[in-house]
Structures are given as C-alpha cells and as structure tokens.
Design a protein around this motif. Structure first.
Motif, PDB file in Angstrom:
ATOM      1  N   VAL A   5       0.871  -1.183   0.000  1.00 41.34           N
ATOM      2  CA  VAL A   5       0.000   0.000   0.000  1.00 41.34           C
ATOM      3  C   VAL A   5       0.901   1.224   0.000  1.00 41.34           C
ATOM      4  N   VAL A   6       1.027   1.872  -1.166  1.00 39.27           N
ATOM      5  CA  VAL A   6       1.980   2.968  -1.325  1.00 39.27           C
ATOM      6  C   VAL A   6       1.465   4.232  -0.654  1.00 39.27           C
ATOM      7  N   CYS A   7       0.260   4.657  -0.982  1.00 41.14           N
ATOM      8  CA  CYS A   7      -0.292   5.900  -0.424  1.00 41.14           C
ATOM      9  C   CYS A   7      -1.813   5.843  -0.501  1.00 41.14           C
ATOM     10  N   THR A   8      -2.462   6.822   0.119  1.00 37.94           N
ATOM     11  CA  THR A   8      -3.921   6.901   0.134  1.00 37.94           C
ATOM     12  C   THR A   8      -4.366   8.294  -0.294  1.00 37.94           C
ATOM     13  N   ILE A  12      -0.406  14.676  -6.101  1.00 33.15           N
ATOM     14  CA  ILE A  12      -1.082  15.397  -5.016  1.00 33.15           C
ATOM     15  C   ILE A  12      -1.834  14.390  -4.169  1.00 33.15           C
ATOM     16  N   LYS A  13      -1.447  14.285  -2.896  1.00 32.13           N
ATOM     17  CA  LYS A  13      -2.074  13.312  -1.998  1.00 32.13           C
ATOM     18  C   LYS A  13      -3.167  13.936  -1.137  1.00 32.13           C
ATOM     19  N   GLU A  14      -3.093  15.260  -0.910  1.00 29.68           N
ATOM     20  CA  GLU A  14      -3.989  15.889   0.050  1.00 29.68           C
ATOM     21  C   GLU A  14      -5.398  16.088  -0.491  1.00 29.68           C
ATOM     22  N   SER A  15      -5.510  16.484  -1.757  1.00 31.29           N
ATOM     23  CA  SER A  15      -6.822  16.826  -2.302  1.00 31.29           C
ATOM     24  C   SER A  15      -6.819  16.603  -3.803  1.00 31.29           C
TER      25      SER A  15
END
Length: 579
Positions: free
Chosen positions: A356-359, A395-398
């Motif tokens: 699981v790399v990122c969400t 972009i991970k935040e939004s």
C-alpha cells in the motif's frame, strides 16, 4: 391363381360430408377490446427503414459469375532443387551448387537483380514509406451542433423479477455485443424465485438475448477478455469467480471454490496484461484483492489485504468497491474503498507495508467508480457521495478538479476513450451527465433523463459513440452520443495537458500554504502551552505570588502619580494662558 381381397368401410366413419353453399357472411362472435389488457404489453420502439421497390441488381447478359478463390499452401522445407537431387544429401547439393555457379547465366542474373535491388533500397532510404499524409485530417474543428444523445435500444431483463444491472462489458471486437450482469444487491431482500442468469445482448436485437450465462450465484460484475473475445470472467454475489467460454455453452468452464474465494460479493474484476492472457484480479468488500489464473481457479495465485495500517490485518481491512488497472503501469493499481479512501498499491512489493503505497481521501461515502484517464494515466477519476473528482498522483492531500455537489447520489462514471476532456456520470435519479471540462467545469455539458429508475452501471464503447447504462429495474439502455462529444477536437490533448499541469501546480501551492499555516498554529499552541505551564508553576510558589502582587501595586501607584502630575501641569498652563 389370383387372390382378391375386398376392404369395406361405412361412409359415416370417414367423417361428415362437406357441403358447400353460396350464402352471405354472418357474424358468429364479437369480442370487444379490453383496455386493461393493454397494460400487459410493451410497445416496441419505432424504427424507420427505407424500402426500395426495384431490385438491387438487374439481370443482364453481360453480368459475370462470381469468382471463387481458394487459399492453399505447402510446407516448404528446402526448395528449388531438381527431382534427381536429394536435399538431405550434402554431396549432391554441393555438387549442384558448383555446377550452377559456373554457368554464365548465373552471373548475368545476379548483376541484373543487383541493380534492381539497389534502386529499391535507395528509393526506400530517400522516401518515408510510413509517413501519414493525413495526420492532421483526424482532428477536426469543434462541431457547431449542440451536444445531444439519442436512445437506440433498450435491453430488458427477460425475467419477471426485477434485478439491477450491476455490471456491463463491451465485446472487444467492434462492440457488437454487450454483456450484462444481473443481481439483487438490496440488503435482506427475498430472492427465492429470482433467476440467476446473466445475458449477452446483440446491439441490433433488443427482443431476446444472444447468449445466456448460468452462474451458481448471481453475477455482480463481469469482464470480456481483451485478447480472446470468446471468454469472460465474472464475480458473483457469493464471492466466487466464474470463467466462461461462449463456444462451450452457457455453463461456466471453471468456478473457484467457496473456501478460497471472497467472503463478500465481488464488486469488480479486471483482466490483467499477461503473456498467457488468462490472468485476472478481483476486489470485494471483505477487504481483499485476489489474483487468479482462469485455467486453474481452485485457489488464487496471490492475495492482498487492504489494511491501511500496512500490517496485513484482515480484521482492520477496508472493503473494496472499485478497482482500476492500467496496462502501461503493470505493477500499479488503484482500489476504491467503502470509507471514501483510494489506495494506491504496488503488486511487486515484498512486504505488506510496501504494497500500500499511499492513500487519497476525498469522498464522504464509498468510491463507486475509479478510472485513469486513457490519455494521461497519472490523472484518475473517482465518484463517491454527490461529486465526481479528478486526481493527480503527485497530489495526496486533495483532488485537482471536482464537480459541484449534485442533488442526487452518483453511482458510476467513466472517461471517454477518444476525448481526454470528456467523462460520463450516472445518478440515482436516472440522469446521465456528460462533462467536458474544457468547455465548462461548473455544470454538465449534457444532462439526459434516461429512465425513471436509478442508474447503477455505465460503460462506453471503444469508439466513444455508444454508451450503455444499466438501471435498477433491469433495463440496459443504449444511447448514441453526437459527433461533437465523440470526436477528438483540435489541440484538445495539448490544452488538457496544460490544464492538468496548471491545476496540479495550484494544488501544490495551496498545500504548501496550508502546511505553513499548520506549522504556525502548532508553534503558537506550543508557546501558549509553555506560558500556561510557567504560570501554573509560578502560582504554586507563594513568594513569587507576593512579589508579582507587589510589582503590580507599585506600577499602578507610579502610573497614578504620573497622571496627577500631568493634570496639574495642564491646569497651570491653562491659568497662565488665560487673560
């Protein structure tokens, strides 16, 4: 001697004799129409067809018969040898070669052929035979016609029980057929007499399905094999995986065992890009992603637990609703979960923490749809709650772009395969929305009321012209999109690339600013906490309390004395200035 046998039968045994007479017509029975019976019939869609009275081809004496060609071939091992020469004998072949090389015509033939080949090679080097002279003609200007769509056919569930069209898949060769999965996903609904069959429809024949798929449990999703158009794989309500070959009939060729399958319904299954063309992977709300080889469905080849803590704990795993795989990124895939998170995973990772790399967190409800842009794979589309969002992997935040909150819940979405700026969404109120973000971002370019029931599934043909929508009442509606929305526009790719890059930079700047604000707030909170701690420590010491009280008293006295001296000086100045 002649033998004679006489067979006799009464005339009455032959039946009543017919007696015809010339008399006027008489009315024997009059059945008036019943308006209540009209509700039991479904009016067929009207179709206009041109009819030509004359023949397609006239017969004439100059017409020739059709030429019938036949393809045949031979196995060529080593040819060009005379009959008296055995190619397997080395001595005979060497002797024959020497004899031919000594011939004068052999040298002349080589010189003549060499000149021809030299001319062809030089011509090939001077001209680009692979040049596309009509490259610019593929991209046409924007069509002046307004956006529109029209209904072509409606494929209705042949069974009496109402089942939802939970999955659709187009035939890979031209999209002449449409496979539909029918299932009832309503919780605790009685499904005793409901059929388990799913169907394959011919787009030109909405009256009856072309083929029937008979699973052991209702199918929730299915997918055509892009390499073999005769094979399909489907995920059932019981969690099992089934594999069909339409050349072998309606029954599945292979079915996974219940013990090795998912524990919840399989909501998405996709074929993988492999050498054998038999690999697929599935996702379910039991929190697992399983990889399969359809030639042997006894057990999965690989297993991934969707634990956000990256520990592989199945009790804390997130249920998967949607799945996305891009052939150009063979090791990466995306999973949409019930909690609104999108997980970016790496299949080739060795440990659960690296898989699981990122969400990406951006929805208030389940992520019902998830698809990468076919022209820009780094950007992907998600649908959940009341919005559709476009994301960038950087972009991970939004999300970088999103639609306004709709009045009805969004259930499915997909990108156009021919236009990078167009995507489609369906909603619970039966409306199909077509979005063109280059033309308009706040509202849909085209909104079409497909039916009164809720729409749950959506698939678009590879040419971008035909769209299929599945409803809760078991109807699969086929619509044709206008040319303006299904034809690549001029400079559309470059404009869309610039828009994605601009929006990504904007989100990065906003993220950096939010990070600075959070750091400042954190430092302020820590400083105020230290001051409160120091104040509390000071209050605990009585000597410090007395000293602080004395200093406050002296400061107030000094301030009062200064104020009185100032008032006295002002009064003296006023008295001296008065006459």
């Amino acid at each position: 001697m002649e033998i004679v046998h006489v067979y006799t039968k009464l005339r009455s045994e032959f039946g009543r004799q017919c007696r015809f007479s010339d008399r006027p017509a008489e009315l024997l029975l009059d059945v008036p129409p019943d308006p209540n019976l009209a509700q039991q019939f479904i009016q067929r869609t009207h179709r206009d067809q041109a009819v030509q009275a004359c023949r397609d081809m006239s017969e004439h004496q100059v017409n020739t018969e059709r030429f019938e060609s036949e393809s045949c071939g031979i196995n060529h091992v080593e040819g060009g040898w005379p009959k008296d020469i055995n190619p397997d004998e080395m001595e005979q072949t060497i002797r024959f070669r020497k004899k031919v090389e000594k011939d004068e015509s052999y040298g002349n033939s080589l010189l003549q052929l060499g000149g021809v080949m030299d001319y062809c090679i030089r011509q090939n080097n001077s001209l680009d035979i692979y040049e596309d002279g009509f490259e610019d003609e593929d991209e046409v200007d924007d069509s002046p016609e307004p956006p529109s769509a029209k209904t072509i056919n409606v494929f209705r569930d042949p069974n009496e029980g109402r089942r939802t069209v939970t999955g659709l898949s187009w035939h890979p060769d031209g999209g002449r057929k449409l496979a539909a999965a029918y299932s009832c996903l309503e919780f605790q609904r009685s499904c005793g007499d409901v059929s388990l069959d799913s169907y394959i429809w011919d787009v030109e024949n909405p009256n009856r399905p072309e083929a029937t798929l008979k699973p052991a449990s209702p199918l929730v999703c299915l997918d055509y094999n892009p390499k073999d158009s005769h094979t399909l794989v489907g995920g059932s309500y019981s969690g099992q995986i089934a594999y069909w070959d339409t050349r072998r009939g309606s029954q599945p060729v292979e079915v996974s065992s219940v013990e090795q399958s998912h524990r919840d319904p399989v909501y998405k299954i996709i074929w993988l890009q492999s050498k054998t063309g038999t690999d697929a992977f599935s996702a379910s709300t039991d929190g697992q992603v399983l990889w399969w080889d359809v030639r042997k469905l006894s057990e999965p080849t690989e297993r991934l637990v969707l634990d956000p803590g990256r520990e592989g704990n199945l009790d804390r795993a997130l249920g998967a609703i949607s799945l996305e795989f891009e052939a150009t990124m063979p090791t990466k895939f995306l999973v949409g979960t019930e909690t609104g998170l999108v997980l970016s995973c790496n299949r080739k990772a060795k440990t659960p923490a690296e898989k699981v790399v990122c969400t990406y967190d951006g929805h208030l409800g389940p992520v019902y749809a998830l698809q990468r842009n076919p022209f820009f794979p780094k950007n992907f589309l998600t649908v959940g709650d009341w919005t559709a969002r476009i994301w960038s992997e950087d972009i991970k935040e939004s999300s970088i772009m999103w639609t306004r909150y709709q009045m009805s819940y969004l259930t499915d979405a997909c990108w156009s395969p021919v236009r990078p700026s167009v995507f489609f969404t369906v909603k619970m109120d039966g409306v199909l929305d077509v979005w063109d973000v280059l033309f308009k971002q706040s509202d849909a370019t085209l909104s079409l009321k497909v039916c009164d029931a809720a729409l749950y599934s959506l698939r678009i043909q590879d040419n971008g012209r035909l769209v299929a929508c599945g409803s809760q009442q078991g109807d699969a509606t086929l619509l044709e999109i206008c040319g303006g929305l299904s034809t690549l526009q001029k400079n559309e790719k470059s404009l869309m690339a610039a828009m994605f890059e601009r929006e990504t930079k904007r989100e990065k700047i906003l993220e950096a600013r939010q990070r600075e604000i959070r750091l400042k707030e954190r430092s302020r909170s820590e400083q105020s906490r230290e001051e409160e701690t120091g104040r509390e420590e000071g209050e605990d010491d009585p000597q410090q309390l007395i000293a602080s009280a004395e200093s406050d008293f002296h400061s107030l006295v000094e301030a009062e004395l200064k104020k009185r001296e100032k008032d006295v000086s002002e009064e003296k100045d006023a008295a001296e200035s008065s006459p």
